[in-house]
Design a protein around this motif. Structure first.
Motif, PDB file in Angstrom:
ATOM      1  N   ARG A 141       8.079   5.442 -12.849  1.00 25.68           N
ATOM      2  CA  ARG A 141       7.659   6.234 -11.532  1.00 25.68           C
ATOM      3  C   ARG A 141       6.084   5.547 -11.038  1.00 25.68           C
ATOM      4  NH1 ARG A 141       8.610  11.446  -9.590  1.00 25.68           N
ATOM      5  NH2 ARG A 141      11.422  10.263  -8.844  1.00 25.68           N
ATOM      6  N   SER A 142       6.229   4.613 -10.489  1.00 28.30           N
ATOM      7  CA  SER A 142       4.900   4.237  -9.385  1.00 28.30           C
ATOM      8  C   SER A 142       4.985   4.810  -8.473  1.00 28.30           C
ATOM      9  CB  SER A 142       4.640   2.523  -9.532  1.00 28.30           C
ATOM     10  OG  SER A 142       3.502   2.339  -9.270  1.00 28.30           O
ATOM     11  N   HIS A 143       3.812   5.648  -8.082  1.00 27.78           N
ATOM     12  CA  HIS A 143       3.039   5.718  -7.347  1.00 27.78           C
ATOM     13  C   HIS A 143       2.747   4.117  -6.324  1.00 27.78           C
ATOM     14  CE1 HIS A 143       3.195  10.173  -7.557  1.00 27.78           C
ATOM     15  NE2 HIS A 143       3.265   9.685  -8.892  1.00 27.78           N
ATOM     16  N   VAL A 144       2.237   3.972  -5.423  1.00 20.83           N
ATOM     17  CA  VAL A 144       1.740   3.055  -4.249  1.00 20.83           C
ATOM     18  C   VAL A 144       1.103   3.632  -3.002  1.00 20.83           C
ATOM     19  CG1 VAL A 144       3.779   2.527  -3.311  1.00 20.83           C
ATOM     20  CG2 VAL A 144       1.926   0.774  -2.954  1.00 20.83           C
ATOM     21  N   ASP A 145      -0.191   2.900  -3.005  1.00 22.48           N
ATOM     22  CA  ASP A 145      -1.119   4.492  -1.963  1.00 22.48           C
ATOM     23  C   ASP A 145      -0.568   3.139  -0.821  1.00 22.48           C
ATOM     24  OD1 ASP A 145      -3.167   4.862  -0.794  1.00 22.48           O
ATOM     25  OD2 ASP A 145      -4.890   3.597  -1.962  1.00 22.48           O
ATOM     26  N   ILE A 146      -0.758   4.130   0.114  1.00 23.58           N
ATOM     27  CA  ILE A 146       0.080   3.087   1.714  1.00 23.58           C
ATOM     28  C   ILE A 146      -1.315   3.584   2.698  1.00 23.58           C
ATOM     29  CG2 ILE A 146       2.643   4.437   1.273  1.00 23.58           C
ATOM     30  CD1 ILE A 146      -0.059   6.803   2.790  1.00 23.58           C
ATOM     31  N   CYS A 147      -2.184   3.778   2.349  1.00 22.29           N
ATOM     32  CA  CYS A 147      -3.424   4.453   3.190  1.00 22.29           C
ATOM     33  C   CYS A 147      -4.189   2.617   3.162  1.00 22.29           C
ATOM     34  CB  CYS A 147      -4.496   5.019   2.674  1.00 22.29           C
ATOM     35  SG  CYS A 147      -3.758   6.812   2.469  1.00 22.29           S
ATOM     36  N   ASP A 148      -2.886   1.933   3.636  1.00 26.96           N
ATOM     37  CA  ASP A 148      -3.755   1.046   3.791  1.00 26.96           C
ATOM     38  C   ASP A 148      -3.375   0.204   5.407  1.00 26.96           C
ATOM     39  OD1 ASP A 148      -4.177  -2.114   3.719  1.00 26.96           O
ATOM     40  OD2 ASP A 148      -2.678  -2.597   2.021  1.00 26.96           O
ATOM     41  N   PRO A 149      -3.289   0.389   6.690  1.00 23.98           N
ATOM     42  CA  PRO A 149      -2.947  -0.123   7.512  1.00 23.98           C
ATOM     43  C   PRO A 149      -1.537  -1.336   7.978  1.00 23.98           C
ATOM     44  CG  PRO A 149      -4.714  -0.039   8.175  1.00 23.98           C
ATOM     45  CD  PRO A 149      -4.900  -0.393   6.162  1.00 23.98           C
ATOM     46  N   SER A 150      -1.455  -2.233   6.562  1.00 25.74           N
ATOM     47  CA  SER A 150      -0.836  -3.649   6.095  1.00 25.74           C
ATOM     48  C   SER A 150      -0.283  -3.735   5.493  1.00 25.74           C
ATOM     49  CB  SER A 150      -1.980  -4.707   5.955  1.00 25.74           C
ATOM     50  OG  SER A 150      -2.064  -4.269   4.885  1.00 25.74           O
ATOM     51  N   LEU A 151       0.278  -1.883   4.330  1.00 29.64           N
ATOM     52  CA  LEU A 151       1.054  -1.571   3.501  1.00 29.64           C
ATOM     53  C   LEU A 151       1.258  -3.082   2.658  1.00 29.64           C
ATOM     54  CD1 LEU A 151       3.058   0.527   5.849  1.00 29.64           C
ATOM     55  CD2 LEU A 151       1.338   1.325   4.492  1.00 29.64           C
ATOM     56  N   LEU A 152       0.097  -3.524   2.104  1.00 30.83           N
ATOM     57  CA  LEU A 152       0.267  -5.091   1.498  1.00 30.83           C
ATOM     58  C   LEU A 152       0.871  -4.503  -0.002  1.00 30.83           C
ATOM     59  CD1 LEU A 152      -0.553  -7.876   1.181  1.00 30.83           C
ATOM     60  CD2 LEU A 152      -2.571  -7.056  -0.348  1.00 30.83           C
ATOM     61  N   ALA A 153       0.171  -3.738  -0.392  1.00 27.38           N
ATOM     62  CA  ALA A 153       0.794  -3.290  -2.017  1.00 27.38           C
ATOM     63  C   ALA A 153       2.217  -3.234  -1.433  1.00 27.38           C
ATOM     64  CB  ALA A 153       0.052  -2.710  -2.818  1.00 27.38           C
ATOM     65  N   VAL A 154       2.422  -1.782  -0.889  1.00 30.59           N
ATOM     66  CA  VAL A 154       4.055  -1.729  -0.360  1.00 30.59           C
ATOM     67  C   VAL A 154       4.982  -2.840  -0.578  1.00 30.59           C
ATOM     68  CG1 VAL A 154       5.582  -0.308   0.997  1.00 30.59           C
ATOM     69  CG2 VAL A 154       3.955   0.748   0.262  1.00 30.59           C
ATOM     70  N   ASP A 155       4.266  -3.413  -0.200  1.00 34.83           N
ATOM     71  CA  ASP A 155       5.552  -4.548   0.450  1.00 34.83           C
ATOM     72  C   ASP A 155       5.669  -5.457  -0.919  1.00 34.83           C
ATOM     73  OD1 ASP A 155       6.002  -4.173   2.945  1.00 34.83           O
ATOM     74  OD2 ASP A 155       4.345  -5.506   4.200  1.00 34.83           O
ATOM     75  N   ALA A 156       4.406  -5.248  -1.285  1.00 36.31           N
ATOM     76  CA  ALA A 156       4.393  -6.292  -2.734  1.00 36.31           C
ATOM     77  C   ALA A 156       5.160  -5.876  -3.665  1.00 36.31           C
ATOM     78  CB  ALA A 156       2.925  -6.805  -3.338  1.00 36.31           C
ATOM     79  N   LEU A 157       5.347  -4.368  -4.193  1.00 34.61           N
ATOM     80  CA  LEU A 157       5.772  -3.692  -5.291  1.00 34.61           C
ATOM     81  C   LEU A 157       7.318  -3.376  -4.658  1.00 34.61           C
ATOM     82  CD1 LEU A 157       3.433  -1.233  -6.518  1.00 34.61           C
ATOM     83  CD2 LEU A 157       4.367  -3.975  -7.667  1.00 34.61           C
ATOM     84  N   LEU A 158       7.944  -3.306  -2.827  1.00 36.31           N
ATOM     85  CA  LEU A 158       9.421  -3.544  -3.255  1.00 36.31           C
ATOM     86  C   LEU A 158       9.852  -4.509  -3.154  1.00 36.31           C
ATOM     87  CD1 LEU A 158       9.146  -2.080   0.545  1.00 36.31           C
ATOM     88  CD2 LEU A 158      10.084  -1.274  -1.863  1.00 36.31           C
ATOM     89  N   GLU A 159       8.967  -5.834  -3.776  1.00 31.93           N
ATOM     90  CA  GLU A 159       9.830  -7.042  -4.290  1.00 31.93           C
ATOM     91  C   GLU A 159       9.590  -7.038  -5.296  1.00 31.93           C
ATOM     92  OE1 GLU A 159       7.570 -10.377  -2.792  1.00 31.93           O
ATOM     93  OE2 GLU A 159       7.890  -9.927  -0.661  1.00 31.93           O
ATOM     94  N   VAL A 160       9.111  -6.576  -6.297  1.00 30.61           N
ATOM     95  CA  VAL A 160       9.085  -6.424  -6.764  1.00 30.61           C
ATOM     96  C   VAL A 160       9.806  -5.461  -8.240  1.00 30.61           C
ATOM     97  CG1 VAL A 160       7.882  -5.477  -9.727  1.00 30.61           C
ATOM     98  CG2 VAL A 160       6.268  -6.870  -8.276  1.00 30.61           C
ATOM     99  N   VAL A 161      10.591  -4.592  -6.797  1.00 26.71           N
ATOM    100  CA  VAL A 161      11.488  -3.966  -7.913  1.00 26.71           C
ATOM    101  C   VAL A 161      13.052  -4.573  -7.328  1.00 26.71           C
ATOM    102  CG1 VAL A 161      12.410  -1.817  -6.803  1.00 26.71           C
ATOM    103  CG2 VAL A 161      10.412  -1.118  -6.412  1.00 26.71           C
ATOM    104  N   ASP A 162      13.014  -5.312  -6.422  1.00 27.03           N
ATOM    105  CA  ASP A 162      14.195  -6.094  -6.483  1.00 27.03           C
ATOM    106  C   ASP A 162      14.072  -7.715  -8.318  1.00 27.03           C
ATOM    107  OD1 ASP A 162      15.430  -4.634  -4.406  1.00 27.03           O
ATOM    108  OD2 ASP A 162      14.460  -6.294  -3.436  1.00 27.03           O
ATOM    109  N   GLU A 163      12.657  -7.151  -7.887  1.00 27.99           N
ATOM    110  CA  GLU A 163      12.394  -8.789  -9.413  1.00 27.99           C
ATOM    111  C   GLU A 163      12.679  -8.191 -10.333  1.00 27.99           C
ATOM    112  OE1 GLU A 163       9.757 -11.390  -5.845  1.00 27.99           O
ATOM    113  OE2 GLU A 163       8.825 -10.076  -7.641  1.00 27.99           O
ATOM    114  N   VAL A 164      12.383  -6.509 -10.750  1.00 29.54           N
ATOM    115  CA  VAL A 164      12.203  -7.291 -12.134  1.00 29.54           C
ATOM    116  C   VAL A 164      13.418  -5.638 -12.412  1.00 29.54           C
ATOM    117  CG1 VAL A 164       9.641  -6.642 -12.048  1.00 29.54           C
ATOM    118  CG2 VAL A 164      11.585  -4.558 -12.226  1.00 29.54           C
TER     119      VAL A 164
END
Length: 425
Positions: free
Chosen positions: A117-140
């Motif tokens: 279970r990984s926390h992902v910082d959402i305090c970034d208007p681009s939600l860059l890390a959110v989008d990247a890690l959602l892709e990782v969820v599917d890839e792994v």
């Protein structure tokens, strides 16, 4: 013919009797001594311990492996780590986040950790890390179950955009609602954030995992509000309080009231031994507080206590290889949990307890569970905690994911050659 049989296994949480574990179509379909069947692959565990996979209940995948960017945390404090992370975030790109996440996940697989279970910082208007890690969820997904928590690192109310960004992250598919009430500007704002976030989770049918009272301040008591709102919104069993380090500094009378409230709410507790004892107590001279929450007392009260690694080589922690046995070992040392049953409880804190905290389905070492299995070069859970041994085989849905040869050292003792494996018999 079965897909896989692991023979002569010493089953974690089971009796001393050796068993064979038969797997078909990614599921465990038989566990019995001397299983009469054939399989496409048979592995002789040779009396070694077989466990369900390790579970990391609390991690920060977006920050992992960023150690030294832009510099190291000289004070070793939580607040300097947060400040450093604020400097790192603008330099990140999606490719970098994904590359580090995939590397960490391969380390995890090598160590037999197949749920995170990984926390992902959402305090970034681009939600860059959110989008990247959602892709990782599917890839792994073929290898690791990765859950994401929408984490407002800069404060749900303290950051004026956090509420909108957190909702956007959930809309994109992030699985769990996060929070950090002790980082708000006031106790009142912290309590209000607990209420708002629990209501949001209840409205959406989601789980909650809140960084809560990660402080040496004994008056940081947001876990009390978290327990209350868990009951009020009918979220029993679906809410986790992570860290809870202020409980280490609270007076015993207040804790005698608090723990029953937490038990009434069926609050999931997630301690992070490596990081809690590293970051907490930094303002103390001597004696220094250990900082880890009251794991022994919480377990004794019947609460489900899991453990997380939290960080690996990032602004908060400069070490680690994502080995959950190291986490459990540190926890039992700090918590003075050296009794036989207590040590087995700590093994469960990084296996079955973690699975319960994450709500994993068909996890375990029973017929009908997923054939996710780890063979360790140890005879039982306590020896595994002592030696942190090689993971001889790691299976995901019955397919080999990682392997390591048995580890021995040869000592040349005069004319004798002694093979050493550090076993105690």
């Amino acid at each position: 013919m079965l897909d896989l049989i692991i023979r002569n296994a010493r089953r974690a949480g089971g009796s001393e009797t050796l068993v064979d574990i038969g797997c078909q179509n990614g599921m465990i379909i038989a566990i019995e001594p001397n299983l009469v069947a054939e399989a496409q692959e048979e592995y002789d565990a040779g009396g070694h311990l077989v466990s369900a996979p390790f579970v990391d209940s609390h991690f920060h995948m977006d920050a992992t492996l960023t150690y030294g960017r832009p510099r190291v945390n000289q004070s070793g404090t939580l607040l300097e780590g947060i400040a450093l992370w604020s400097e790192v975030k603008p330099t990140l790109d999606a490719a970098d986040i994904k590359e580090r996440a995939h590397k960490l996940c391969r380390w995890s697989a090598a160590n037999g950790t197949l749920a995170i279970r990984s926390h992902v910082d959402i305090c970034d208007p681009s939600l860059l890390a959110v989008d990247a890690l959602l892709e990782v969820v599917d890839e792994v997904k073929p290898y690791i179950d990765l859950q994401l928590v929408a984490f407002p690192q800069d404060g749900f109310y303290r950051d004026p955009q956090a509420e909108e960004l957190l909702i956007r992250a959930l809309d994109k598919g992030v699985h769990v609602v996060g929070g950090i009430p002790h980082f708000e500007r006031s106790m009142q704002d912290g309590s209000a954030s607990v209420t708002a976030l629990c209501k949001l989770a209840a409205d959406r049918g989601l789980r909650v995992d809140m960084h809560c009272d990660e402080s040496d301040d004994p008056l940081s008591r947001h876990v009390e509000m978290l327990a209350q709102e868990t009951v009020r919104f009918g979220l029993q069993g679906r809410v986790a309080g992570s860290h809870l380090t202020s409980m280490h500094s609270m007076d015993n009378y207040y804790v005698s009231k608090l723990i029953p409230l937490m038990a009434e709410a069926d609050l999931q507790v997630i301690a992070n031994p490596l990081i809690n004892i590293t970051l907490q107590g930094r303002h103390d001279t001597y004696p220094k507080r250990r900082g880890m929450t009251r794991v022994k007392e919480l377990m004794a009260a019947g609460l489900n206590v899991a453990c997380g690694h939290d960080c690996v080589m990032d602004p908060w922690y400069s070490l680690g290889s994502h080995d959950m046995l190291e986490v459990a070992s540190m926890g039992l040392h700090v918590g003075q949990m050296t009794g036989q049953d207590e040590m087995r409880q700590m093994f469960r804190s990084v296996t079955v307890n973690g699975a319960q905290a994450l709500g994993l389905e068909k996890y375990g070492l029973d017929v009908g569970c997923h054939a996710d299995l780890v063979v360790l070069q140890a005879k039982d859970e306590i020896e595994a905690l002592r030696l942190k041994p090689a993971r001889l085989r790691v299976y995901r849905k019955g397919k080999l994911l990682a392997s390591t040869p048995e580890q021995h050292t040869t000592v040349y003792w005069g004319v004798e050659e002694n093979k050493i494996d550090f076993k105690f018999t």
